[in-house]
Design a protein around this motif. Sequence first.
Motif, short mmCIF file in Angstrom:
data_model
loop_
_atom_site.label_atom_id
_atom_site.label_comp_id
_atom_site.label_asym_id
_atom_site.label_seq_id
_atom_site.Cartn_x
_atom_site.Cartn_y
_atom_site.Cartn_z
N LEU A 54 0.49 -0.83 0.18
CA LEU A 54 -0.31 0.24 -0.02
C LEU A 54 0.49 1.22 -0.35
CD1 LEU A 54 -2.61 1.31 0.00
CD2 LEU A 54 -2.57 1.04 2.55
N VAL A 108 -20.12 -5.45 -7.20
CA VAL A 108 -19.86 -4.38 -7.25
C VAL A 108 -18.59 -4.63 -6.21
CG1 VAL A 108 -20.83 -2.15 -6.45
CG2 VAL A 108 -21.71 -2.99 -8.07
N THR A 113 -8.62 -2.78 -7.40
CA THR A 113 -7.80 -2.89 -8.90
C THR A 113 -7.40 -3.95 -9.10
OG1 THR A 113 -6.21 -2.17 -7.19
CG2 THR A 113 -7.35 -0.34 -8.21
N PHE B 22 -19.37 0.01 -1.68
CA PHE B 22 -18.52 -1.09 -2.47
C PHE B 22 -18.97 -2.24 -2.16
CE2 PHE B 22 -17.52 2.55 -5.39
CZ PHE B 22 -17.28 2.78 -6.80
N SER B 23 -18.65 -2.12 -0.87
CA SER B 23 -17.82 -3.59 -0.29
C SER B 23 -20.16 -4.16 0.36
CB SER B 23 -17.60 -3.51 1.45
OG SER B 23 -18.19 -2.58 2.20
N LYS B 24 -20.48 -3.23 -0.02
CA LYS B 24 -22.15 -3.54 0.23
C LYS B 24 -21.66 -4.32 1.86
CE LYS B 24 -23.82 -4.85 -3.96
NZ LYS B 24 -24.82 -5.37 -4.67
N ASN B 44 -14.15 6.96 -12.94
CA ASN B 44 -12.56 6.00 -13.44
C ASN B 44 -11.90 4.93 -11.90
OD1 ASN B 44 -12.41 3.72 -14.35
ND2 ASN B 44 -10.12 4.53 -15.69
N ARG B 46 -11.70 2.84 -8.89
CA ARG B 46 -11.74 1.61 -7.94
C ARG B 46 -11.03 0.88 -7.18
NH1 ARG B 46 -11.18 -3.31 -12.32
NH2 ARG B 46 -12.19 -2.56 -14.01
N PRO B 47 -11.96 1.32 -5.79
CA PRO B 47 -11.59 0.63 -4.75
C PRO B 47 -9.63 -0.11 -4.78
CG PRO B 47 -13.81 -0.42 -4.86
CD PRO B 47 -13.45 -0.47 -5.46
N ASN B 48 -8.87 0.28 -3.95
CA ASN B 48 -7.41 -0.54 -3.96
C ASN B 48 -7.61 -1.87 -3.89
OD1 ASN B 48 -4.71 -0.95 -3.35
ND2 ASN B 48 -4.73 1.25 -3.78
N TYR B 49 -6.74 -2.60 -4.42
CA TYR B 49 -7.10 -3.51 -3.69
C TYR B 49 -5.93 -4.01 -2.08
CZ TYR B 49 -7.23 -9.23 -4.57
OH TYR B 49 -7.52 -10.41 -4.66
N TRP B 50 -5.02 -3.30 -2.42
CA TRP B 50 -4.44 -3.63 -1.40
C TRP B 50 -4.94 -2.43 0.28
CZ3 TRP B 50 -1.70 -7.63 -1.33
CH2 TRP B 50 -1.27 -7.92 -3.03
N ALA B 51 -5.11 -1.55 -0.26
CA ALA B 51 -5.30 -0.80 1.41
C ALA B 51 -7.32 -1.79 1.15
CB ALA B 51 -6.33 0.67 0.49
N ARG B 52 -7.69 -2.27 1.05
CA ARG B 52 -8.56 -3.46 1.09
C ARG B 52 -7.74 -4.08 1.78
NH1 ARG B 52 -13.70 -4.60 -3.08
NH2 ARG B 52 -14.92 -3.25 -1.77
N SER B 53 -7.33 -5.20 1.22
CA SER B 53 -6.36 -6.58 1.65
C SER B 53 -6.37 -5.84 3.70
CB SER B 53 -5.41 -6.73 1.39
OG SER B 53 -6.16 -7.07 -0.24
N ARG B 58 -7.68 -9.75 4.66
CA ARG B 58 -8.23 -11.05 3.55
C ARG B 58 -8.02 -10.20 2.41
NH1 ARG B 58 -12.59 -13.69 2.21
NH2 ARG B 58 -13.36 -11.59 2.16
N THR B 59 -7.52 -11.59 1.73
CA THR B 59 -7.34 -10.97 0.20
C THR B 59 -7.34 -11.07 -0.77
OG1 THR B 59 -5.60 -12.46 0.17
CG2 THR B 59 -4.10 -10.94 1.36
#
Lengths: 344, 344
Positions: A54, A108, A113, B22-24, B44, B46-53, B58-59
């Motif tokens: 990150l 959704v 990314t 986005f995460s619902k 344009n 999209r949620p950032n994969y790594w920030a989310r992880s 969880r990945t």
Amino acid sequence: MANIDDVAKIAGVSKSTVSNVFSKKRPISKEVSQRVLDAALDLNYRPNYWARSLANKRTNIIGLNMPGEQVKFSQFHLGLFNGVLKECYSQGYRLLVNTLSTEFSKQVEYVATDPVDGDILLDPAENDERISERIMRKLPLVVIGRPHHEYESSVSYVDNDNVGMGQIVAEHLLQLGHSHILFLNTQKERTVAQDREQGFIKAFQKADMPIDPKLIVYKDGKLTSTTYGYQMTKRLLASHPQITAIITDTDKVALGVYQAAEELKLRIPDDLSVFAFSDDSIYAPEFKPPLTGVRLNGEVLGSEAAKLLIEQLRVPNTIVKRILIPASLVFRGSCAKARTENNK
Amino acid sequence: MANIDDVAKIAGVSKSTVSNVFSKKRPISKEVSQRVLDAALDLNYRPNYWARSLANKRTNIIGLNMPGEQVKFSQFHLGLFNGVLKECYSQGYRLLVNTLSTEFSKQVEYVATDPVDGDILLDPAENDERISERIMRKLPLVVIGRPHHEYESSVSYVDNDNVGMGQIVAEHLLQLGHSHILFLNTQKERTVAQDREQGFIKAFQKADMPIDPKLIVYKDGKLTSTTYGYQMTKRLLASHPQITAIITDTDKVALGVYQAAEELKLRIPDDLSVFAFSDDSIYAPEFKPPLTGVRLNGEVLGSEAAKLLIEQLRVPNTIVKRILIPASLVFRGSCAKARTENNK
DNA sequence: TACGATGATAAAACCGGTTTACTATTAAAG
DNA sequence: CTTTAATAGTAAACCGGTTTTATCATCGTA
């Protein structure tokens, strides 16, 4: 799990120092370094991959992307895969195989990314969304196989020398005395089809031989490969009995040709020579007679693609490159001299 | 790249609302939702994969881990791989193939936690650090192949039914009238060797036949498979001329047996029956005569392993499970009835 | 003795999300 | 007409690192 703050506290330093001990981005004195490493060992600490990614905006992961529904890896992919992995292995990258169902990736709650620094894309298609999307997002990208015109000059790619292959094969058969060669090409839209055909035609022109355009046919996407081979062989041999050789796209198509030949009581290779692009299948040697074809260097393709991508990651703004991998013929016994009038 | 704050600003809501759209994870009213989605589309985003992880811990990535230096995927791995991918595909997981060189992963600047939710481990070894490490870190884990005793009851695994296979093979040969069967087993330390041997012995006991322990030999890790097959066949056939059948570990070993048999002027299968575990190689059908063996269901193995792992990820504290995949014999022609005294 | 330069470490801001605790609004219940 | 409960949204803290900026000690030099 212990985190960087815990380590900092135990070692009696700030978290930035711990960070620098691990990332080595700034020099930290020997003694402090040791104290930090000891504390880390004590706590069984490792930097968290996600947090690091990150902050760094780099993951050291490259993606291998195959089109949506097609999840089956074949023998050819195996080689390719080994090539890519070899390169990843030696350059410190991990490989993420990305074949999520569209069903998932459109929802959704799964939109996000991609967790990679760059992608290797397989089987590019016309108007390939995967390509345009990555160009838009400026994601480093290498395609395996020639992309369509729209992207050809904006994307690096690695491909078999399909034009060269087509030419070599046609020349080989022409030299054996075949003048009426049926080319059972794959779907017209695919770039491989166009490239191989181009080489095929080039060989005829070079030899100053006429081409019957009716002898170049394209696969209908709906047919199975074997059915395609079978049906076309029967149909074209009926209308063009002068045909003495058939070039097929894959060995599955060739299987259909073999079946048709048997029904028509044509001996291979005496009455009919059969050639197949792609030696990738495990079945090729099991044909009777064994099938002559080309060796696609999947492994080279894979490792070159990976090299190209990693280079792009290391040195931003590298120029777009194309790499063509030559292929070699593998003679096995399904091609012979054309029958002449007397032994016809 | 646009981030969540940009979207929040444009849509006129707080970032937590955007997150929830986005995460619902919480319901957001239709109108606000739409406003957020529109803004996201505009930017344009999209949620950032790594920030989310990082936040989620969880990945949705599972790892496939092969021992250090061994990077080559074989035909068997291909099936396995297809099985794992199939499962990932349908359950929304990505697959990370992890074959970093030890050279890399030991360097301080590359030390980090693994970027996966859990791992599938191949080829477990005795005192396997990979296993102990993951147990210590409480990382979900499924092993393919039976791990050694130390871990057998603490780790879920999927394996071929090697005991059953050994037994079936031995029974098959016993029924064909062979009583002196040479078993060219793999390295003694490997669990497969122990399991297959156990089945082998069981078959003899059931048939009330004596076993000559000298006829069970183990591979020396330093020899190539083919050399092993060749040398042992020559040596053992010299000291034990009563041998009428040989069981080999792989078809590479069998190749050595074939070579030795040829030198000794023994016809296969008339004078000597040959059997090989693992049908995975592309060469098996090319032997003369074609090699009889077992079909290892690599694909089933892979998909079962993935299922097991994903189940563990979804339902924490699932109990440790073992799954044995039965294998079936593939008859091809290298085994026949034992020669009797009269046609000897 | 004072000056700027150098090097090691620390404090705080940041990467881009999620989550908890709280407020405001509306609906249902008594 | 309150009281209670449910719903919708927000501010601020948090996940675990990296990085910028600041601080302080040390050193060579004028």
